[in-house]
Design a protein around this motif. Structure first.
Motif, PDB file in Angstrom:
ATOM      1  N   TYR A  88       9.143 -31.209 -32.879  1.00  0.00           N
ATOM      2  CA  TYR A  88       8.322 -32.156 -32.129  1.00  0.00           C
ATOM      3  C   TYR A  88       6.818 -31.895 -32.227  1.00  0.00           C
ATOM      4  O   TYR A  88       6.027 -32.710 -31.754  1.00  0.00           O
ATOM      5  N   GLY A  89       6.425 -30.760 -32.808  1.00  0.00           N
ATOM      6  CA  GLY A  89       5.004 -30.465 -32.941  1.00  0.00           C
ATOM      7  C   GLY A  89       4.588 -29.300 -32.067  1.00  0.00           C
ATOM      8  O   GLY A  89       5.031 -29.190 -30.916  1.00  0.00           O
ATOM      9  N   SER A  90       3.723 -28.454 -32.619  1.00  0.00           N
ATOM     10  CA  SER A  90       3.310 -27.239 -31.905  1.00  0.00           C
ATOM     11  C   SER A  90       2.399 -27.520 -30.715  1.00  0.00           C
ATOM     12  O   SER A  90       2.169 -26.647 -29.879  1.00  0.00           O
ATOM     13  N   LYS A  91       1.864 -28.732 -30.632  1.00  0.00           N
ATOM     14  CA  LYS A  91       0.963 -29.068 -29.531  1.00  0.00           C
ATOM     15  C   LYS A  91       1.692 -29.642 -28.327  1.00  0.00           C
ATOM     16  O   LYS A  91       1.065 -30.005 -27.324  1.00  0.00           O
ATOM     17  N   GLU A  92       3.003 -29.738 -28.433  1.00  0.00           N
ATOM     18  CA  GLU A  92       3.789 -30.282 -27.322  1.00  0.00           C
ATOM     19  C   GLU A  92       4.161 -29.188 -26.336  1.00  0.00           C
ATOM     20  O   GLU A  92       4.154 -27.999 -26.661  1.00  0.00           O
ATOM     21  N   MET A  93       4.478 -29.601 -25.117  1.00  0.00           N
ATOM     22  CA  MET A  93       4.926 -28.674 -24.083  1.00  0.00           C
ATOM     23  C   MET A  93       6.443 -28.593 -24.081  1.00  0.00           C
ATOM     24  O   MET A  93       7.121 -29.587 -24.332  1.00  0.00           O
ATOM     25  N   ALA A 141      11.893 -37.362  -7.757  1.00  0.00           N
ATOM     26  CA  ALA A 141      10.857 -36.356  -8.005  1.00  0.00           C
ATOM     27  C   ALA A 141      10.932 -35.839  -9.439  1.00  0.00           C
ATOM     28  O   ALA A 141       9.896 -35.585 -10.077  1.00  0.00           O
ATOM     29  N   ASN A 142      12.134 -35.687  -9.960  1.00  0.00           N
ATOM     30  CA  ASN A 142      12.327 -35.213 -11.325  1.00  0.00           C
ATOM     31  C   ASN A 142      11.733 -36.198 -12.341  1.00  0.00           C
ATOM     32  O   ASN A 142      11.049 -35.799 -13.297  1.00  0.00           O
ATOM     33  N   PHE A 143      11.982 -37.476 -12.127  1.00  0.00           N
ATOM     34  CA  PHE A 143      11.438 -38.502 -13.020  1.00  0.00           C
ATOM     35  C   PHE A 143       9.918 -38.523 -12.950  1.00  0.00           C
ATOM     36  O   PHE A 143       9.230 -38.612 -13.984  1.00  0.00           O
ATOM     37  N   MET A 144       9.375 -38.438 -11.745  1.00  0.00           N
ATOM     38  CA  MET A 144       7.925 -38.458 -11.567  1.00  0.00           C
ATOM     39  C   MET A 144       7.276 -37.235 -12.209  1.00  0.00           C
ATOM     40  O   MET A 144       6.165 -37.323 -12.753  1.00  0.00           O
ATOM     41  N   GLN A 145       7.957 -36.084 -12.159  1.00  0.00           N
ATOM     42  CA  GLN A 145       7.421 -34.877 -12.787  1.00  0.00           C
ATOM     43  C   GLN A 145       7.245 -35.082 -14.289  1.00  0.00           C
ATOM     44  O   GLN A 145       6.211 -34.712 -14.864  1.00  0.00           O
ATOM     45  N   MET A 146       8.234 -35.681 -14.926  1.00  0.00           N
ATOM     46  CA  MET A 146       8.147 -35.928 -16.361  1.00  0.00           C
ATOM     47  C   MET A 146       7.040 -36.941 -16.675  1.00  0.00           C
ATOM     48  O   MET A 146       6.330 -36.815 -17.678  1.00  0.00           O
ATOM     49  N   ALA A 147       6.875 -37.932 -15.810  1.00  0.00           N
ATOM     50  CA  ALA A 147       5.826 -38.933 -16.018  1.00  0.00           C
ATOM     51  C   ALA A 147       4.442 -38.300 -15.912  1.00  0.00           C
ATOM     52  O   ALA A 147       3.542 -38.623 -16.701  1.00  0.00           O
ATOM     53  N   VAL A 148       4.264 -37.389 -14.942  1.00  0.00           N
ATOM     54  CA  VAL A 148       2.980 -36.704 -14.775  1.00  0.00           C
ATOM     55  C   VAL A 148       2.638 -35.903 -16.028  1.00  0.00           C
ATOM     56  O   VAL A 148       1.494 -35.913 -16.499  1.00  0.00           O
ATOM     57  N   GLN A 149       3.626 -35.194 -16.580  1.00  0.00           N
ATOM     58  CA  GLN A 149       3.378 -34.423 -17.800  1.00  0.00           C
ATOM     59  C   GLN A 149       2.984 -35.343 -18.949  1.00  0.00           C
ATOM     60  O   GLN A 149       2.067 -35.042 -19.727  1.00  0.00           O
ATOM     61  N   SER A 150       3.640 -36.478 -19.073  1.00  0.00           N
ATOM     62  CA  SER A 150       3.335 -37.414 -20.151  1.00  0.00           C
ATOM     63  C   SER A 150       1.930 -37.986 -20.010  1.00  0.00           C
ATOM     64  O   SER A 150       1.205 -38.147 -20.996  1.00  0.00           O
ATOM     65  N   ILE A 151       1.543 -38.297 -18.784  1.00  0.00           N
ATOM     66  CA  ILE A 151       0.204 -38.842 -18.547  1.00  0.00           C
ATOM     67  C   ILE A 151      -0.860 -37.817 -18.909  1.00  0.00           C
ATOM     68  O   ILE A 151      -1.867 -38.136 -19.565  1.00  0.00           O
ATOM     69  N   ASP A 152      -0.637 -36.570 -18.510  1.00  0.00           N
ATOM     70  CA  ASP A 152      -1.620 -35.522 -18.804  1.00  0.00           C
ATOM     71  C   ASP A 152      -1.758 -35.289 -20.306  1.00  0.00           C
ATOM     72  O   ASP A 152      -2.863 -35.114 -20.821  1.00  0.00           O
ATOM     73  N   GLN A 153      -0.639 -35.294 -21.014  1.00  0.00           N
ATOM     74  CA  GLN A 153      -0.656 -34.996 -22.436  1.00  0.00           C
ATOM     75  C   GLN A 153      -0.886 -36.232 -23.307  1.00  0.00           C
ATOM     76  O   GLN A 153      -1.029 -36.107 -24.521  1.00  0.00           O
ATOM     77  N   ASN A 154      -0.911 -37.400 -22.652  1.00  0.00           N
ATOM     78  CA  ASN A 154      -1.043 -38.660 -23.389  1.00  0.00           C
ATOM     79  C   ASN A 154       0.011 -38.753 -24.488  1.00  0.00           C
ATOM     80  O   ASN A 154      -0.256 -39.172 -25.619  1.00  0.00           O
TER      81      ASN A 154
END
Length: 274
Positions: free
Chosen positions: A80-85, A197-210
């Motif tokens: 998936y790429g080294s820049k991913e979390m 809360a689990n779904f929102m957590q994943m959305a927050v990570q996606s928003i931060d990482q674009n």
């Protein structure tokens, strides 16, 4: 591995993750307490417990391996790429560990408490047997090439499939009995909170990482939230709309138990008596 771009979003990610952990941690306990107070597991579907144990064990294997194994993380970055979390957080490992332990406690209660005519169905035993046989075959397929990321993704897929079917026996039992007696609704309330809360957590990570890689990089986590939310809504409708609790005794139904989380508030106060 990528770092966070926003401190507030990182904090929100942690808060949402541990909110999901707390909600999902509390979810199984009302059923444990209810079974203990009644000294009975009548109304609590055994197939749900068996399928649930398989589901959470598979999820624990996925979470713990991806979180702790540097080899698996390396394979994840290569794909998936080294820049991913890494899409697994500490709260995911903590939750799945606790969930396996609670499922074992449910099994113990089934073994020692009054259970009426209820048994494990041949269908659920067959499903669990096929699942673990398939997992064993996949392990030996992955072994020569050390395809560990592929293997744990198999376990992630297993937990999604088990999540999709584990609630069905309990929902059907409620429908057949026209009652939710013996099945604690607090399981569903906590589970619903954790899923959101689990779904929102994943959305927050996606928003931060674009980037939305964490969604399809851990598709099992998002599907788990969606499947759980779907069934939670079914159980909430059954409990509050279709089969609300009745005060009068109804033949063939279990009316003697009270919910342990609200019963204590209904006890008479004798402190004013002289």
């Amino acid at each position: 591995m990528a770092s966070w771009n926003s401190i507030p979003l990182e904090i929100a990610y942690q808060v949402l993750g541990w909110t999901a952990f707390i909600a999902w941690t509390f979810a199984p306990w009302p059923q444990v307490i209810l079974n203990f107070r009644r000294k009975s597991v009548v109304g609590f579907n055994f197939d749900f417990v068996l399928l649930n144990l398989t589901k959470h064990t598979s999820y624990l294997i996925y979470n713990a391996t991806l979180y702790f194994s540097s080899d698996v993380q390396k394979q994840y970055f290569e794909k998936y790429g080294s820049k991913e979390m890494i899409p697994v957080a500490a709260n995911d490992v903590a939750f799945s560990t606790h969930a396996v332990l609670l499922a074992l406690i449910h099994l113990l209660q089934i073994a020692i408490y009054e259970r009426g005519s209820q048994t494990f169905s041949k269908v659920s035993i067959g499903i669990v047997s096929v699942v673990w046989f398939t997992a064993g075959v996949c392990f030996f397929i992955a072994l020569p090439t050390h395809s560990w990321l592929w293997l744990i993704n198999i376990f992630n897929s297993i937990q999604v499939v088990m999540a999709a079917i584990k609630y069905t026996p309990q929902a059907f039992m409620n429908f057949k009995r026209k009652s939710t007696d013996g099945f604690s609704i607090y399981i569903i309330c906590f589970n619903f909170t954790g899923s959101v809360a689990n779904f929102m957590q994943m959305a927050v990570q996606s928003i931060d990482q674009n980037s939305w890689v964490n969604f399809y990089g851990n598709i099992g986590k998002i599907l788990l939230s969606l499947v759980s939310t779907f069934y939670d809504l079914i159980f909430l409708c059954q409990h509050f709309l279709l089969y609300p609790a009745r005060k009068e005794n109804v033949p063939g139904k279990i009316n003697e138990e009270k919910d342990p989380l609200i019963d204590s508030f209904n006890q008479p106060d004798h402190s004013q008596n002289v």
